[in-house]
Design an enzyme around this catalytic site. Structure first.
Site, PDB file in Angstrom:
ATOM      1  N   ASP A  70       0.820  -1.213   0.000  1.00 61.03           N
ATOM      2  CA  ASP A  70       0.000   0.000   0.000  1.00 61.03           C
ATOM      3  C   ASP A  70       0.855   1.266   0.000  1.00 61.03           C
ATOM      4  O   ASP A  70       2.073   1.214   0.183  1.00 61.03           O
ATOM      5  CB  ASP A  70      -0.965  -0.007   1.200  1.00 61.03           C
ATOM      6  CG  ASP A  70      -0.289  -0.382   2.518  1.00 61.03           C
ATOM      7  OD1 ASP A  70       0.955  -0.375   2.576  1.00 61.03           O
ATOM      8  OD2 ASP A  70      -1.003  -0.680   3.484  1.00 61.03           O
ATOM      9  N   ASN A 137      -7.348  -2.570  14.500  1.00 65.52           N
ATOM     10  CA  ASN A 137      -8.739  -2.850  14.113  1.00 65.52           C
ATOM     11  C   ASN A 137      -8.841  -4.076  13.206  1.00 65.52           C
ATOM     12  O   ASN A 137      -9.899  -4.346  12.639  1.00 65.52           O
ATOM     13  CB  ASN A 137      -9.360  -1.627  13.431  1.00 65.52           C
ATOM     14  CG  ASN A 137      -8.661  -1.250  12.120  1.00 65.52           C
ATOM     15  OD1 ASN A 137      -7.706  -1.903  11.705  1.00 65.52           O
ATOM     16  ND2 ASN A 137      -9.133  -0.208  11.474  1.00 65.52           N
ATOM     17  N   HIS A 139      -7.112  -4.540  10.381  1.00 62.05           N
ATOM     18  CA  HIS A 139      -6.873  -4.331   8.947  1.00 62.05           C
ATOM     19  C   HIS A 139      -5.588  -4.997   8.487  1.00 62.05           C
ATOM     20  O   HIS A 139      -4.667  -5.211   9.270  1.00 62.05           O
ATOM     21  CB  HIS A 139      -6.926  -2.841   8.560  1.00 62.05           C
ATOM     22  CG  HIS A 139      -5.731  -2.025   8.942  1.00 62.05           C
ATOM     23  ND1 HIS A 139      -5.779  -0.657   9.039  1.00 62.05           N
ATOM     24  CD2 HIS A 139      -4.438  -2.357   9.229  1.00 62.05           C
ATOM     25  CE1 HIS A 139      -4.581  -0.208   9.354  1.00 62.05           C
ATOM     26  NE2 HIS A 139      -3.760  -1.205   9.478  1.00 62.05           N
ATOM     27  N   GLU A 144      -9.679  -1.815   5.443  1.00 61.75           N
ATOM     28  CA  GLU A 144     -10.287  -1.493   6.732  1.00 61.75           C
ATOM     29  C   GLU A 144     -11.501  -2.390   6.994  1.00 61.75           C
ATOM     30  O   GLU A 144     -12.022  -3.012   6.060  1.00 61.75           O
ATOM     31  CB  GLU A 144     -10.699  -0.012   6.735  1.00 61.75           C
ATOM     32  CG  GLU A 144      -9.537   0.964   6.526  1.00 61.75           C
ATOM     33  CD  GLU A 144      -8.635   1.133   7.752  1.00 61.75           C
ATOM     34  OE1 GLU A 144      -8.517   0.206   8.579  1.00 61.75           O
ATOM     35  OE2 GLU A 144      -8.027   2.215   7.883  1.00 61.75           O
TER      36      GLU A 144
END
Ligand code: PGA
Length: 244
Positions: A70, A137, A139, A144
Site C-alpha cells: 500500500d 482494528n 486491517h 479497513e
C-alpha cells in the site's frame, strides 16, 4: 478452527528472527522469489535481520522482485512518511536489490488509474511470500473493517482508528495524516503462495484473537487469512497472543 500455523515468541526480536528464517529459507531455495512487502513498525526488526544476512553475503536480493501492499495518497512519493521513503530507508537502500524490481503503488495523481495499473502488474506475477502487519482494528494492508474480501487494488478512506494509530508518524497530529491510501485488496493478498502475518504488543491482542478464532468476519479483514488455500504463519509475541 483455523489451520493457520501460530508461532508465539517471547518478544519482538524473536518474532523478527522467526520471520527472517522463513524469508531466508525461501531466498536460498528460490533466489528470484517474488516478495510481497509491508510497512509499519512491526516489520522493521525483520528487515534489519535480512539486511544483516545480506551484508554477510548469506543471502542476496539481486534477483528478487518485490511488491508492496500500500501507499498513502495525497502526499508526494518523496515525503518523509511515504511508504516509498519508508521502504528505501528501512530496507532497499541497505540490500543489493535492483530498484527497478521494487514496486510500490503510486499514491500520486489519479487513484483509479493507479489502482488499475497496480492490479494489472499483480495479475502478471505470483507472490511467493506475502508479509503482513495487522492494524489494531484487524486491517491488513489498508483494507479497513467492512471491506469486501473479493476486491483487488483500490483506493480507501482510512478509518478514524487507523488515522489515530498512524498519527505517531506525523508528530501526533491527526490533521497531518493522509486520509486516503491505495492498497492491494484482500483478494490480491490471498493470491500469494505463503503468507506471514506479524504482530507485536498488547494493542494487537484483540485482533489476533479474532483471526485465530477461525471465524471469517468482514469486520476483521485479517480473518480472511482463514480462507487462504496455501500456508499462513501468524507469528506474534506473547503480548499480542495474550487473548488467544
Ligand atoms: P504497525 O502497523 O506495524 O505500525 O503496528 C501495522 C498495520 O497497521 O498494518
Amino acid at each position: 478452527m483455523s489451520k493457520i500455523e501460530l508461532i508465539i515468541t517471547d518478544n519482538y526480536d524473536e518474532m523478527s528472527q522467526k520471520a527472517s528464517e522463513i524469508f531466508i529459507d525461501l531466498l536460498k531455495r528460490k533466489p528470484n522469489a517474488v516478495l510481497g512487502l509491508a510497512t509499519g513498525s512491526t516489520p522493521i526488526g525483520l528487515y534489519k535481520k535480512l539486511i544483516e544476512k545480506t551484508k554477510k553475503k548469506e543471502i542476496s536480493f539481486k534477483e528478487v522482485i518485490t511488491y508492496n501492499l500500500d501507499e498513502y495518497c495525497d502526499i508526494p512519493k518523496n515525503h518523509e512518511q511515504s511508504y516509498f521513503t519508508f521502504m528505501n530507508e528501512n530496507f532497499f537502500k541497505h540490500i543489493d536489490i535492483k530498484k527497478i524490481n521494487t514496486h510500490i503503488p503510486n499514491g500520486e495523481g489519479n487513484s483509479k488509474f493507479n489502482a488499475e495499473n497496480y492490479e494489472n502488474d499483480l495479475q502478471k506475477i505470483k507472490i511467493d511470500l506475502q508479509l503482513l502487519g495487522i492494524g489494531s482494528n484487524g486491517h491488513i494492508g489498508f483494507n479497513e473493517p467492512g471491506t469486501d474480501f473479493d476486491i483487488g487494488v483500490h483506493e480507501v478512506q482510512l478509518t478514524e482508528n487507523t488515522i489515530k494509530d498512524n498519527a505517531r508518524f506525523f508528530n501526533n497530529d491527526i490533521n497531518k495524516v493522509p486520509k486516503k491510501a491505495i492498497t492491494m485488496g484482500i483478494r490480491n493478498i490471498l493470491e500469494a503462495d505463503t503468507i506471514i502475518l506479524l504482530a507485536s504488543g498488547a494493542n494487537k491482542a484483540k485482533a489476533i484473537k479474532s483471526v485465530m478464532s477461525g471465524v471469517i468476519d468482514k469486520n476483521v479483514p485479517a480473518s480472511a487469512l482463514n480462507k487462504h488455500k496455501g500456508k499462513v504463519f501468524v507469528i506474534v509475541d506473547k503480548e499480542a497472543a495474550s487473548q488467544i
